[in-house]
Design an enzyme around this catalytic site. Structure first.
Site, PDB file in Angstrom:
ATOM      1  N   GLN A   9      53.305  23.259  56.567  1.00 18.36           N
ATOM      2  CA  GLN A   9      52.123  22.832  57.333  1.00 18.36           C
ATOM      3  C   GLN A   9      52.565  22.373  58.716  1.00 18.36           C
ATOM      4  OE1 GLN A   9      49.467  20.237  54.587  1.00 18.36           O
ATOM      5  NE2 GLN A   9      51.473  20.320  53.648  1.00 18.36           N
ATOM      6  N   VAL A  39      54.050  22.358  62.474  1.00 15.00           N
ATOM      7  CA  VAL A  39      53.939  23.303  63.594  1.00 15.00           C
ATOM      8  C   VAL A  39      55.132  23.165  64.537  1.00 15.00           C
ATOM      9  CG1 VAL A  39      51.414  23.449  63.486  1.00 15.00           C
ATOM     10  CG2 VAL A  39      52.465  21.645  64.868  1.00 15.00           C
ATOM     11  N   ASP A  40      56.136  22.342  64.136  1.00 16.21           N
ATOM     12  CA  ASP A  40      57.221  22.007  65.065  1.00 16.21           C
ATOM     13  C   ASP A  40      58.310  23.071  65.193  1.00 16.21           C
ATOM     14  OD1 ASP A  40      58.737  21.572  62.690  1.00 16.21           O
ATOM     15  OD2 ASP A  40      58.330  19.417  62.713  1.00 16.21           O
ATOM     16  N   HIS A  61      49.768  26.254  59.357  1.00 13.04           N
ATOM     17  CA  HIS A  61      48.921  25.696  60.426  1.00 13.04           C
ATOM     18  C   HIS A  61      49.312  26.195  61.817  1.00 13.04           C
ATOM     19  CE1 HIS A  61      47.642  22.150  57.619  1.00 13.04           C
ATOM     20  NE2 HIS A  61      46.877  23.201  57.478  1.00 13.04           N
ATOM     21  N   CYS A  71      44.683  37.442  81.352  1.00 16.74           N
ATOM     22  CA  CYS A  71      43.395  37.435  82.072  1.00 16.74           C
ATOM     23  C   CYS A  71      43.281  36.278  83.056  1.00 16.74           C
ATOM     24  CB  CYS A  71      42.234  37.389  81.081  1.00 16.74           C
ATOM     25  SG  CYS A  71      42.087  35.802  80.223  1.00 16.74           S
ATOM     26  N   GLY A 124      57.273  16.076  51.184  1.00 16.26           N
ATOM     27  CA  GLY A 124      56.922  15.409  52.442  1.00 16.26           C
ATOM     28  C   GLY A 124      55.524  15.667  52.937  1.00 16.26           C
ATOM     29  N   SER A 148      51.269  14.545  52.332  1.00 18.14           N
ATOM     30  CA  SER A 148      50.352  13.605  51.671  1.00 18.14           C
ATOM     31  C   SER A 148      49.406  14.324  50.716  1.00 18.14           C
ATOM     32  CB  SER A 148      49.546  12.841  52.725  1.00 18.14           C
ATOM     33  OG  SER A 148      48.850  13.760  53.538  1.00 18.14           O
ATOM     34  N   ASN A 194      58.705  12.802  47.577  1.00 20.96           N
ATOM     35  CA  ASN A 194      57.968  11.993  48.553  1.00 20.96           C
ATOM     36  C   ASN A 194      58.301  10.525  48.276  1.00 20.96           C
ATOM     37  OD1 ASN A 194      55.798  10.666  50.081  1.00 20.96           O
ATOM     38  ND2 ASN A 194      54.825  12.676  50.124  1.00 20.96           N
ATOM     39  N   PRO A 195      58.493   9.711  49.306  1.00 22.64           N
ATOM     40  CA  PRO A 195      58.750   8.285  49.041  1.00 22.64           C
ATOM     41  C   PRO A 195      57.532   7.583  48.457  1.00 22.64           C
ATOM     42  CG  PRO A 195      59.126   8.821  51.381  1.00 22.64           C
ATOM     43  CD  PRO A 195      58.525  10.030  50.742  1.00 22.64           C
TER      44      PRO A 195
HETATM   45  P1  OAD Z   1      50.807  13.318  56.503  1.00 23.44           P
HETATM   46  O1  OAD Z   1      51.059  12.431  57.667  1.00 23.44           O
HETATM   47  O2  OAD Z   1      49.432  13.350  55.959  1.00 23.44           O
HETATM   48  O3  OAD Z   1      51.777  12.904  55.301  1.00 23.44           O
HETATM   49  C1  OAD Z   1      53.163  12.748  55.489  1.00 23.44           C
HETATM   50  C2  OAD Z   1      53.804  12.505  54.150  1.00 23.44           C
HETATM   51  O4  OAD Z   1      55.212  12.428  54.340  1.00 23.44           O
HETATM   52  C3  OAD Z   1      53.393  11.188  53.462  1.00 23.44           C
HETATM   53  O5  OAD Z   1      52.991  11.459  52.125  1.00 23.44           O
HETATM   54  C4  OAD Z   1      54.663  10.343  53.480  1.00 23.44           C
HETATM   55  O6  OAD Z   1      54.803   9.509  52.343  1.00 23.44           O
HETATM   56  C5  OAD Z   1      55.729  11.413  53.501  1.00 23.44           C
HETATM   57  N1  OAD Z   1      57.026  11.002  54.084  1.00 23.44           N
HETATM   58  C6  OAD Z   1      57.290  10.103  55.050  1.00 23.44           C
HETATM   59  N2  OAD Z   1      58.609  10.065  55.344  1.00 23.44           N
HETATM   60  C7  OAD Z   1      59.195  11.008  54.551  1.00 23.44           C
HETATM   61  C8  OAD Z   1      60.527  11.478  54.393  1.00 23.44           C
HETATM   62  N3  OAD Z   1      61.539  10.996  55.135  1.00 23.44           N
HETATM   63  N4  OAD Z   1      60.759  12.431  53.468  1.00 23.44           N
HETATM   64  C9  OAD Z   1      59.729  12.942  52.720  1.00 23.44           C
HETATM   65  N5  OAD Z   1      58.456  12.547  52.844  1.00 23.44           N
HETATM   66  C10 OAD Z   1      58.184  11.597  53.741  1.00 23.44           C
HETATM   67  O7  OAD Z   1      51.328  14.789  56.899  1.00 23.44           O
HETATM   68  P2  OAD Z   1      50.969  16.187  56.203  1.00 23.44           P
HETATM   69  O8  OAD Z   1      50.786  16.040  54.747  1.00 23.44           O
HETATM   70  O9  OAD Z   1      51.964  17.159  56.679  1.00 23.44           O
HETATM   71  O10 OAD Z   1      47.192  19.513  60.090  1.00 23.44           O
HETATM   72  O11 OAD Z   1      49.582  16.492  56.873  1.00 23.44           O
HETATM   73  C11 OAD Z   1      48.919  17.696  56.596  1.00 23.44           C
HETATM   74  C12 OAD Z   1      48.170  18.159  57.807  1.00 23.44           C
HETATM   75  O12 OAD Z   1      47.336  17.112  58.300  1.00 23.44           O
HETATM   76  C13 OAD Z   1      49.039  18.514  58.994  1.00 23.44           C
HETATM   77  O13 OAD Z   1      49.593  19.807  58.918  1.00 23.44           O
HETATM   78  C14 OAD Z   1      48.088  18.389  60.128  1.00 23.44           C
HETATM   79  C15 OAD Z   1      47.378  17.109  59.756  1.00 23.44           C
HETATM   80  O14 OAD Z   1      46.096  16.972  60.217  1.00 23.44           O
HETATM   81  C16 OAD Z   1      46.801  20.082  61.224  1.00 23.44           C
HETATM   82  O15 OAD Z   1      47.126  19.684  62.323  1.00 23.44           O
HETATM   83  C17 OAD Z   1      45.906  21.268  61.007  1.00 23.44           C
END
Ligand code: OAD
Length: 252
Positions: free
Chosen positions: A103, A105-106, A121, A157, A193, A195, A219-220
């Site tokens: 997910q 985009v980096d 994404h 364009c 990693g 949510s 996940n922590p």
């Molecule tokens: P979130 O910010 O929702 O969740 C990040 C998760 O990473 C959390 O569950 C943390 O507990 C966990 N976490 C933190 N540090 C960590 C580590 N060192 N190792 C492993 N896990 C760790 O981010 P995403 O789930 O990626 O979408 O969010 C999903 C989407 O929501 C993104 O792609 C973005 C956002 O809106 C778009 O931009 C379309």
């Protein structure tokens, strides 16, 4: 000790799997210095998604939206893949039936050397024509940091260009969606990693489970996926994946 048992168990499943699929989220890049979205200090704590990550926000204020994406590009350009990205890059070359859906985009998975990344994404490093004009491809690569002018233009364009990412209210590219749901048919599905609150990406976990995969989470913190998975390993991606890699190699 409990953690070690879990890692040994997961390594056994991984070593005997014919198809492995890993779904990653923002937690993967935390050790590279990239903030998550929903945690304390996360991007959605400091900014409102509807002001920065929707087509409506872009129409209202393209300069503001682009300033935010440009600053994220700058931050990533000054960051490096961490051990979690590196382990997954090795797996993408070592395991035959390996798929990585991110997910994020980096672009850090690609920079670590992961092959065939499924970018759910989109990418910070791709741009699209906003109209879109007939001369432009669907999207193109652009690694310029910093941009000469904000907002950047479509080179075809001269109109507005937009970030090649999926915004709230937009659909996932159908090819990407198809590939991802196909990849959910696997022996081991690992969600790391994330949510697990953003659909349709989060649905891949239950999809994999319903197709018979052994599903594990790293996940922590607890997430909605923790209720569904066969194994939940509490810890950071960078630490657990390194230990898992050591165990995988030790078992062979
Ligand atoms: P979130 O910010 O929702 O969740 C990040 C998760 O990473 C959390 O569950 C943390 O507990 C966990 N976490 C933190 N540090 C960590 C580590 N060192 N190792 C492993 N896990 C760790 O981010 P995403 O789930 O990626 O979408 O969010 C999903 C989407 O929501 C993104 O792609 C973005 C956002 O809106 C778009 O931009 C379309």
């Amino acid at each position: 000790m409990l953690l070690d048992v879990n890692i040994v168990q997961l390594a056994k499943f991984l070593n005997s799997a014919k198809r492995i699929t890993v779904l990653t989220g923002a937690g993967l890049s935390v050790a590279s210095g990239i903030p998550t979205f929903r945690e304390t200090g996360g991007l959605w704590n400091n900014y409102r998604p509807e002001e920065l990550a929707t087509p409506q926000a872009f129409i209202r204020n393209p300069k503001l939206v682009w300033a935010w994406y440009a600053s994220r590009r700058e931050k990533v350009a000054n960051s490096y893949p961490n051990n979690a990205h590196k382990v997954l890059a090795k797996w993408s070359k070592r395991f035959k039936g390996f798929s990585l859906i991110t997910q994020n985009v980096d672009g850090l998975h690609e920079r670590a050397g992961t092959v065939n990344v499924i970018r759910f994404h989109g990418s910070l490093w791709e741009l699209k024509c906003w109209i879109p004009c007939s001369a432009s491809p669907k999207h193109w690569k652009d690694k310029t940091v910093p941009f000469k002018r904000i907002p950047p233009c479509c080179p075809h364009c001269g109109g507005l260009a937009r970030p090649g990412v999926v915004w709230f209210g937009e659909s996932i590219n159908p090819t990407v969606l198809k590939k991802s749901f196909e990849a959910s048919r696997c022996d081991v599905f690992l969600t790391v990693g994330t949510s697990s609150v953003v659909n349709p990406a989060a649905l891949l976990v239950s999809e994999a489970k319903s197709k018979g995969a052994y599903v594990a989470e790293i996940n922590p913190k607890r997430t909605p996926a923790s209720e569904i998975v066969d194994l939940s390993i509490k810890g950071t991606a960078e630490e657990i994946l390194i230990n898992l890699e050591k165990e995988l190699l030790a078992q062979n």
